[in-house]
Scaffold this active site. Structure first.
Site, short mmCIF file in Angstrom:
data_model
loop_
_atom_site.label_atom_id
_atom_site.label_comp_id
_atom_site.label_asym_id
_atom_site.label_seq_id
_atom_site.Cartn_x
_atom_site.Cartn_y
_atom_site.Cartn_z
N GLU A 27 -10.68 0.89 -4.05
CA GLU A 27 -11.18 0.44 -2.86
C GLU A 27 -11.85 1.38 -2.37
O GLU A 27 -11.93 2.78 -2.03
CB GLU A 27 -10.09 -0.10 -1.89
CG GLU A 27 -10.13 -0.76 -0.39
CD GLU A 27 -8.80 -1.10 -0.02
OE1 GLU A 27 -8.13 -0.69 -0.40
OE2 GLU A 27 -9.11 -1.12 1.61
N LYS A 72 -10.25 -7.08 6.72
CA LYS A 72 -9.59 -7.47 7.92
C LYS A 72 -10.38 -7.39 9.51
O LYS A 72 -11.54 -7.50 9.21
CB LYS A 72 -9.75 -5.45 8.43
CG LYS A 72 -8.87 -4.74 6.80
CD LYS A 72 -8.44 -3.01 7.67
CE LYS A 72 -8.38 -2.60 6.06
NZ LYS A 72 -8.41 -1.56 6.61
N ASP A 125 -13.81 -1.28 1.77
CA ASP A 125 -13.29 -2.08 2.84
C ASP A 125 -14.52 -1.33 4.31
O ASP A 125 -15.21 -2.13 4.80
CB ASP A 125 -11.61 -1.29 2.92
CG ASP A 125 -10.88 -1.05 3.86
OD1 ASP A 125 -11.33 -1.69 5.16
OD2 ASP A 125 -9.91 -0.58 4.48
N ASP A 180 -7.10 2.45 -3.25
CA ASP A 180 -7.57 2.65 -2.07
C ASP A 180 -8.35 4.52 -2.04
O ASP A 180 -7.04 5.08 -1.95
CB ASP A 180 -7.24 1.93 -0.32
CG ASP A 180 -7.74 2.22 0.30
OD1 ASP A 180 -8.99 2.14 -0.02
OD2 ASP A 180 -7.51 1.74 0.89
N SER A 230 0.97 -1.07 -0.25
CA SER A 230 -0.33 -0.26 -0.37
C SER A 230 1.00 0.93 0.15
O SER A 230 2.13 1.59 1.31
CB SER A 230 -0.53 -0.62 1.44
OG SER A 230 -1.08 1.03 1.28
N LYS A 233 -2.87 5.15 -2.32
CA LYS A 233 -3.90 6.20 -2.11
C LYS A 233 -4.03 7.25 -2.96
O LYS A 233 -3.90 7.70 -3.85
CB LYS A 233 -3.46 6.58 -0.58
CG LYS A 233 -2.88 5.20 0.65
CD LYS A 233 -4.20 4.76 0.89
CE LYS A 233 -3.94 4.17 2.08
NZ LYS A 233 -5.28 3.04 2.15
N LYS A 270 -0.69 -1.01 -4.39
CA LYS A 270 -2.36 -0.10 -4.33
C LYS A 270 -1.46 1.60 -3.94
O LYS A 270 -1.23 1.41 -3.19
CB LYS A 270 -2.98 -1.09 -3.01
CG LYS A 270 -3.85 0.26 -2.80
CD LYS A 270 -4.56 -0.55 -1.36
CE LYS A 270 -4.64 -0.05 0.01
NZ LYS A 270 -5.71 -0.49 1.12
N GLY A 293 -4.72 -4.33 5.87
CA GLY A 293 -3.92 -4.49 6.53
C GLY A 293 -3.65 -2.81 7.23
O GLY A 293 -4.59 -2.66 6.72
O1 OSB Z 1 -7.57 1.41 3.92
O2 OSB Z 1 -6.56 -0.16 3.47
C1 OSB Z 1 -6.27 0.70 4.35
C2 OSB Z 1 -3.78 1.62 7.16
C3 OSB Z 1 -3.70 2.00 7.78
C4 OSB Z 1 -5.92 2.54 7.98
C5 OSB Z 1 -6.13 2.25 6.90
C6 OSB Z 1 -5.85 1.54 5.18
C7 OSB Z 1 -4.10 0.95 5.33
C8 OSB Z 1 -3.85 0.41 4.81
C9 OSB Z 1 -2.12 0.19 4.97
O3 OSB Z 1 -3.95 0.93 3.33
C10 OSB Z 1 -2.41 -1.33 4.76
C11 OSB Z 1 -1.25 -1.75 4.91
O4 OSB Z 1 -1.00 -2.28 6.73
O5 OSB Z 1 -0.06 -2.22 4.07
MG MG Z 2 -8.62 0.81 2.14
#
Ligand code: OSB
Ligand code: MG
Length: 369
Positions: free
Chosen positions: A215, A264, A240, A190, A136, A164, A162, A292
């Site tokens: 996402e 998750k 999510d 995401d 991510s 953001k 992925k 994650g």
């Molecule tokens: O939306 O997936 C998410 C981290 C904190 C809160 C929400 C998200 C995330 C990540 C990190 O995208 C994912 C990771 O731990 O690699």
């Molecule tokens: Mg997410």
């Protein structure tokens, strides 16, 4: 087992680089670890995924401590002889707080597995011993910064990227990253709820980049908005934040709001509910993948075992420990080789704690009787 004591341990760990999402930037992580102790000496650890502030969901780490102390732990102490699999039902009368519930269930499960000298992958009955690993990538100050970060992750061997996104950081960054990594590498985005129903036409511009999924573009509650986007866009819509239970999973799929599910364990109340959601989606043929929450080696190990179930057909956010930490609190941190991570097989959740490092990062410990 009978619940004996619960240790609440707060640790602070610096991230190797800032991680920015549409809800803010993080440079470190303040994590609650819990240790379940049975009256006969059983012991196991759980990692709570709640962030410091209620920006991803309503939970936050200080609040989780209160709920554990005043509501969750007294019920488990009073419940008599229990197995980890009973905990969700014992805690069912308490509304919400899935991350708090998940942490204590995870610790009890670790204790139970260790006491029986078995591991999570046998408990789940998984057959794969490696799972594909995705990374991510946060929002960066410039596209050049983003491209050099992505280049590094490609060199590290990740199986998919992925990105953001948020308004003003979406079409162009995605276009440039797709050009950099080529047409064959898995790419997804995401938005962490940063868009609304008015953005559907805008988001359809992402269709040309052949993404694995988008996402959670809209608010947690906006199931109809997601269904409208899913109808308009060729990019599969994945939820999510909206997926808080097996029931919300069913409803989102039935309403056409989710074509892929991010699972998750913390968000749905534990690894056992996560497994039920997986089983349901596998039955329906809806693909799932493991999300994650910037976990330490404790959560990372358990996520790798969960992600080895058959329905996890897309790479998870189960990156190497080194993606976020210069030093982990486990002796056997997760590493990525040729795009995948090994499913751990040590007793319990699959890792061994680095007790010296754990002490070094701990800033507070409390014991609940
Ligand atoms: O939306 O997936 C998410 C981290 C904190 C809160 C929400 C998200 C995330 C990540 C990190 O995208 C994912 C990771 O731990 O690699
Ligand atoms: Mg997410």
């Amino acid at each position: 087992m009978r619940a004996g004591r619960l240790e609440l341990r707060r640790v602070r760990m610096d991230l190797v680089s800032p991680f920015r999402t549409s809800f803010g930037s993080q440079t470190d992580r303040d994590i609650l670890l819990v240790r379940f102790e049975g009256v006969d000496g059983e012991s196991g650890w759980g990692e709570c995924v709640a962030l410091s502030e209620p920006v991803y969901s309503a939970e936050f780490v200080d609040g989780v401590e209160l709920v554990l102390e005043h509501h969750i732990w007294p019920r488990l102490r009073a419940a008599g002889d229990i197995s980890a699999a009973d905990i969700a039902e014992i805690l069912e009368p308490l509304r919400g707080h899935p991350m708090a519930k998940a942490a204590v269930e995870m610790a009890a499960l670790d204790a139970e597995l260790r006491a029986n000298d078995t591991d999570l992958r046998s408990y789940f009955g998984v057959t794969r011993d490696r799972v594909p690993s995705g990374v991510s990538v946060g929002i960066h100050p410039t596209i050049d910064d983003l491209l050099s970060a992505v280049e590094g992750y490609v060199r590290d061997g990740y199986a998919r990227i992925k990105l953001k996104i948020e308004p003003d950081w979406d079409i162009e960054p995605v276009r440039e990253v797709r050009a950099l990594i080529g047409p064959d590498m898995g790419l997804q985005v995401d938005a962490n709820t940063a868009y609304g129903r008015d953005d559907i036409d805008h988001l359809c511009q992402l269709d040309e980049f052949d993404l694995l999924l988008i996402e959670q573009p809209m608010a947690e509650e906006d199931i109809i908005g997601h269904a409208r986007l899913a109808a308009a866009s060729s990019t599969p819509v994945c939820l999510d934040e909206s997926i808080v239970s097996a029931q919300t999973t069913r409803d989102a799929i039935e309403l056409g709001a989710a074509e892929v599910i991010n699972i998750k364990p913390g968000r749905v109340g534990g690894y056992l509910e996560a497994r039920r959601i997986h089983d349901y989606c596998l039955d329906l043929g809806v693909p799932v993948w493991c999300g994650g929450m910037l976990e330490t080696g404790i959560g990372r190990a358990a996520n790798a075992a969960l992600a080895a179930l058959d329905g996890f057909t897309l790479p998870g956010d189960i990156s190497a420990s080194a993606r976020f930490w210069s030093r982990d609190i486990v002796l056997d941190p997760i590493t990525v080789e040729e795009g995948s991570v090994a499913v751990p097989d040590a007793p319990g959740l699959g890792y061994d704690l680095d007790l010296d490092e754990l002490e070094r990062v701990t800033y507070r410990t409390r014991l609940l009787d």
